[in-house]
Design an enzyme around this catalytic site. Structure first.
Site, PDB file in Angstrom:
ATOM      1  N   GLY A  73       0.835  -1.198   0.000  1.00 51.79           N
ATOM      2  CA  GLY A  73       0.000   0.000   0.000  1.00 51.79           C
ATOM      3  C   GLY A  73       0.862   1.237   0.000  1.00 51.79           C
ATOM      4  N   ASN A 147      -6.082  -5.255   7.537  1.00 53.60           N
ATOM      5  CA  ASN A 147      -5.937  -5.581   6.114  1.00 53.60           C
ATOM      6  C   ASN A 147      -7.038  -6.553   5.759  1.00 53.60           C
ATOM      7  OD1 ASN A 147      -3.759  -7.772   4.221  1.00 53.60           O
ATOM      8  ND2 ASN A 147      -5.049  -6.155   3.472  1.00 53.60           N
ATOM      9  N   GLY A 148      -7.798  -6.208   4.738  1.00 55.55           N
ATOM     10  CA  GLY A 148      -8.883  -7.091   4.333  1.00 55.55           C
ATOM     11  C   GLY A 148     -10.094  -6.277   3.950  1.00 55.55           C
ATOM     12  N   CYS A 281      -5.528 -16.504   0.143  1.00 55.15           N
ATOM     13  CA  CYS A 281      -5.550 -15.864  -1.178  1.00 55.15           C
ATOM     14  C   CYS A 281      -4.373 -16.320  -2.050  1.00 55.15           C
ATOM     15  CB  CYS A 281      -5.499 -14.348  -0.985  1.00 55.15           C
ATOM     16  SG  CYS A 281      -5.230 -13.439  -2.506  1.00 55.15           S
ATOM     17  N   TYR A 287       1.227 -12.473  -7.091  1.00 54.33           N
ATOM     18  CA  TYR A 287       1.670 -11.103  -7.328  1.00 54.33           C
ATOM     19  C   TYR A 287       1.938 -10.294  -6.075  1.00 54.33           C
ATOM     20  CZ  TYR A 287       1.128  -6.103  -8.168  1.00 54.33           C
ATOM     21  OH  TYR A 287       1.306  -4.761  -8.149  1.00 54.33           O
ATOM     22  N   SER A 328       7.622  -9.288 -10.294  1.00 56.75           N
ATOM     23  CA  SER A 328       7.078 -10.620  -9.993  1.00 56.75           C
ATOM     24  C   SER A 328       7.180 -11.610 -11.152  1.00 56.75           C
ATOM     25  CB  SER A 328       5.643 -10.519  -9.471  1.00 56.75           C
ATOM     26  OG  SER A 328       5.027  -9.358  -9.920  1.00 56.75           O
ATOM     27  N   ASP A 390       4.768 -12.786 -17.486  1.00 49.72           N
ATOM     28  CA  ASP A 390       4.275 -11.920 -16.403  1.00 49.72           C
ATOM     29  C   ASP A 390       3.476 -12.761 -15.418  1.00 49.72           C
ATOM     30  OD1 ASP A 390       4.041  -9.670 -14.902  1.00 49.72           O
ATOM     31  OD2 ASP A 390       2.723  -8.580 -16.260  1.00 49.72           O
ATOM     32  N   CYS A 427     -12.108  -9.410  -6.879  1.00 53.20           N
ATOM     33  CA  CYS A 427     -11.809  -9.859  -5.517  1.00 53.20           C
ATOM     34  C   CYS A 427     -12.639  -9.005  -4.572  1.00 53.20           C
ATOM     35  CB  CYS A 427     -10.326  -9.677  -5.213  1.00 53.20           C
ATOM     36  SG  CYS A 427      -9.930 -10.021  -3.485  1.00 53.20           S
TER      37      CYS A 427
HETATM   38  P1  AMP Z   1      -2.567  -5.074 -16.311  1.00 51.14           P
HETATM   39  O1  AMP Z   1      -1.468  -4.239 -16.832  1.00 51.14           O
HETATM   40  O2  AMP Z   1      -3.811  -4.304 -16.037  1.00 51.14           O
HETATM   41  O3  AMP Z   1      -2.857  -6.312 -17.131  1.00 51.14           O
HETATM   42  O4  AMP Z   1      -2.121  -5.606 -14.859  1.00 51.14           O
HETATM   43  C1  AMP Z   1      -1.215  -6.648 -14.749  1.00 51.14           C
HETATM   44  C2  AMP Z   1       0.061  -6.136 -14.191  1.00 51.14           C
HETATM   45  O5  AMP Z   1      -0.185  -5.423 -12.974  1.00 51.14           O
HETATM   46  C3  AMP Z   1       0.975  -7.280 -13.874  1.00 51.14           C
HETATM   47  O6  AMP Z   1       2.254  -6.914 -14.338  1.00 51.14           O
HETATM   48  C4  AMP Z   1       0.951  -7.403 -12.356  1.00 51.14           C
HETATM   49  O7  AMP Z   1       2.272  -7.535 -11.880  1.00 51.14           O
HETATM   50  C5  AMP Z   1       0.308  -6.127 -11.858  1.00 51.14           C
HETATM   51  N1  AMP Z   1      -0.869  -6.381 -11.001  1.00 51.14           N
HETATM   52  C6  AMP Z   1      -1.648  -7.464 -10.954  1.00 51.14           C
HETATM   53  N2  AMP Z   1      -2.619  -7.316 -10.026  1.00 51.14           N
HETATM   54  C7  AMP Z   1      -2.461  -6.117  -9.465  1.00 51.14           C
HETATM   55  C8  AMP Z   1      -3.129  -5.382  -8.429  1.00 51.14           C
HETATM   56  N3  AMP Z   1      -4.181  -5.898  -7.794  1.00 51.14           N
HETATM   57  N4  AMP Z   1      -2.650  -4.154  -8.116  1.00 51.14           N
HETATM   58  C9  AMP Z   1      -1.593  -3.634  -8.757  1.00 51.14           C
HETATM   59  N5  AMP Z   1      -0.925  -4.269  -9.746  1.00 51.14           N
HETATM   60  C10 AMP Z   1      -1.342  -5.492 -10.108  1.00 51.14           C
END
Ligand code: AMP
Length: 496
Positions: A73, A147-148, A281, A287, A328, A390, A427
């Site tokens: 956060g 958190n939650g 989770c 991620y 990641s 990714d 989620c």
């Molecule tokens: P997007 O670009 O919208 O497809 O999001 C996927 C990318 O954002 C990936 O590279 C993940 O590492 C990251 N990601 C996935 N979930 C989240 C999340 N809940 N909050 C922030 N980043 C995220």
């Protein structure tokens, strides 16, 4: 209930809490805007320290702990500490390093403290919602870090408001502190169990009073929480990397449905729920958590490495180079390289100083921030068939942009391999995923998605592969964002 001195905590089943008679405490009854809708999902990190040595500077330890949890956060940060039997709290908008400095920390010097880092989606980004929340009554002061996401916060809030209890924020966590405060005259243990009777959803909760630190994890254990030991004290943290950051020793995860209360001379532990199916989770491993953390017996780094290896077995492609999208995607790319024999290379660099892509509030800004965030090492990819790994595709912004810059840098082919199944569902339990219609895998099939991303091929890890990556057995995970089934009933979605 069992008490013990510093040692490995013991647990004893506690009476299963009854529910409100005649009321369905689920989110569908919750009418408060933003209380459960997928507009308000928080990703947070919580941390707490309790030391027996009165000279310990728990606020500074919490500051370091929050630094280690900053990835959970970046919107606001706060620390509450007990100083001379009085609870003091400082919080602000921004990163931990922006909110705190030595002067502020020196004002909340004391042997016990809790802290919180928060990120929520747009509309709720305000100091009122920053945590810890603090309440003061004639029975003493209480601070909480949560958190939650509660699924019945609106109903409970209405009941509390009907009883004349006021709220200062739109945050579901304030429901928790008001319930604890209402029950505090019965003592902390009873106040916590009585509070937990009323709340549903996910919670990794840390509570600080004038003389105790407590932690509680929801019955499914959706969000992580662990216990660590210091020379002269105890630590509670969202992730084990934060225990490491303060020089602590990881003791164990707080069990789903467990409360731990740390007093000066004793530690108390008990379960407050009947045995329920775990629903940890899975996205924490995919991620959200840091790779150096260990959650419920599974090392996050190892799970990502294994996910890459399994992905290689499931959908290998002939290529010259495999690159991971930092951060990641890197362990998964190494795993993929191991199982397919494709050489691993860095290929993509990430600026250390740009926050998580999702922080940008609009699609336009999000796309631009992706290009600021990542760039390609031309000499590494030029003329090559590249496998781009990714951890996940949410809106597709990151992968689409990276395919385009890889091609501009001269990559001959770009094959996308994703180390999790398609994210098709929101989620409701504490990770920010957008509305269903923004989830690209919910809106398009694989072939169309591949074309839209501009890739030569696209494959996702299977659900079975993901479970296998999480130590080879289904210990009980929440796969809600992938399969739409949640460990507890999910609230209805808002239709836009
Ligand atoms: P997007 O670009 O919208 O497809 O999001 C996927 C990318 O954002 C990936 O590279 C993940 O590492 C990251 N990601 C996935 N979930 C989240 C999340 N809940 N909050 C922030 N980043 C995220």
């Amino acid at each position: 209930m069992r008490r013990f001195l510093a040692g490995i905590p013991l647990r004893k089943p506690y009476v299963h809490p009854p529910r409100f008679e005649g009321l369905t405490l689920n989110g569908r009854k919750d009418k408060k805007e933003g209380m459960y809708s997928d507009k308000l999902h928080e990703e947070c990190g919580v941390f707490g320290v309790f030391c027996s040595d009165p000279e310990t500077d728990a606020a500074s330890l919490t500051y370091y702990g929050l630094f280690a949890l900053q990835h959970r956060g970046q919107e606001s940060a706060g620390i509450a500490a007990v100083k001379n039997k009085t609870l003091e709290c400082r919080k602000g908008m921004g990163l931990v390093g922006e909110v705190f400095n030595p002067e502020i920390l020196s004002r909340i010097h004391g042997p016990a403290a809790i802290g919180h880092v928060r990120y929520s989606t747009s509309g709720t980004s305000s100091i009122e919602n920053a945590q810890p929340f603090v309440s003061r009554s004639k029975f003493g002061s209480i601070a909480i870090a949560h958190n939650g996401a509660l699924t019945n916060a609106g109903v409970v809030r209405e009941l509390l408001e009907d009883a004349g209890i006021g709220f200062t924020s739109s945050c579901d966590s304030e429901v928790i502190i008001n319930l604890i405060t209402k029950n505090y005259k019965k003592g902390l243990e009873k106040a916590l169990t009585d509070t937990i009777k009323f709340i549903q959803g996910s919670y990794a909760l840390i509570v600080l009073t004038d003389d105790a630190l407590a932690g509680a994890r929801d019955p499914n254990g959706i969000r992580p929480l662990c216990l660590g030991k210091l020379d002269k004290g105890w630590v509670l943290a969202s992730e084990s990397c934060a225990v490491d950051a303060v020089g602590g020793e990881f003791v164990r995860d707080v069990e789903p449905g467990e409360v731990i209360i740390i007093y000066k001379n004793e530690v108390l532990s008990f379960s407050f729920s009947e045995k329920t199916r775990r629903g940890v989770c899975a996205f924490e491993y995919v991620y959200f958590s840091r790779p150096d953390s260990r959650i419920d017996g599974v090392d996050v780094y190892d799970s990502r490495l294994r996910a890459g290896q399994i992905l290689g077995h499931e959908s290998a492609v002939v290529a010259d180079l495999v690159v991971g999208i930092p951060d990641s995607g890197i362990p998964a790319a190494i795993g993929y390289s191991k199982s397919t024999g494709t050489p691993f290379g860095l290929g993509i660099v990430k600026s250390k100083y740009v926050g998580r892509t999702f922080i940008a509030p609009s699609q336009d800004l999000r796309e631009r921030s992706v290009s600021v965030k990542h760039n390609v090492i031309r000499s590494e990819v030029e003329g090559k068939r590249v496998v781009l790994i990714d951890d996940s595709i949410v809106r597709g912004t990151t992968s689409r942009r990276l395919v385009s810059i890889l091609r501009q840098a001269g990559a001959k082919q770009v094959h996308i391999r994703i180390c999790s199944p398609p994210v098709r569902f929101p989620c409701f339990f504490g990770i920010d995923t957008p509305h269903r219609k923004e989830l690209i895998s919910n809106m398009t099939g694989l072939t169309e998605l591949c074309a839209w991303l501009g890739a030569d091929s696209l494959a996702f890890l299977s659900v079975e592969g993901l479970l296998e990556s999480l130590a080879g057995e289904d210990k009980g995970y929440c796969l809600g964002c992938f399969i739409g089934e949640y460990p507890i009933s999910a609230p209805g979605e808002t239709i836009e």
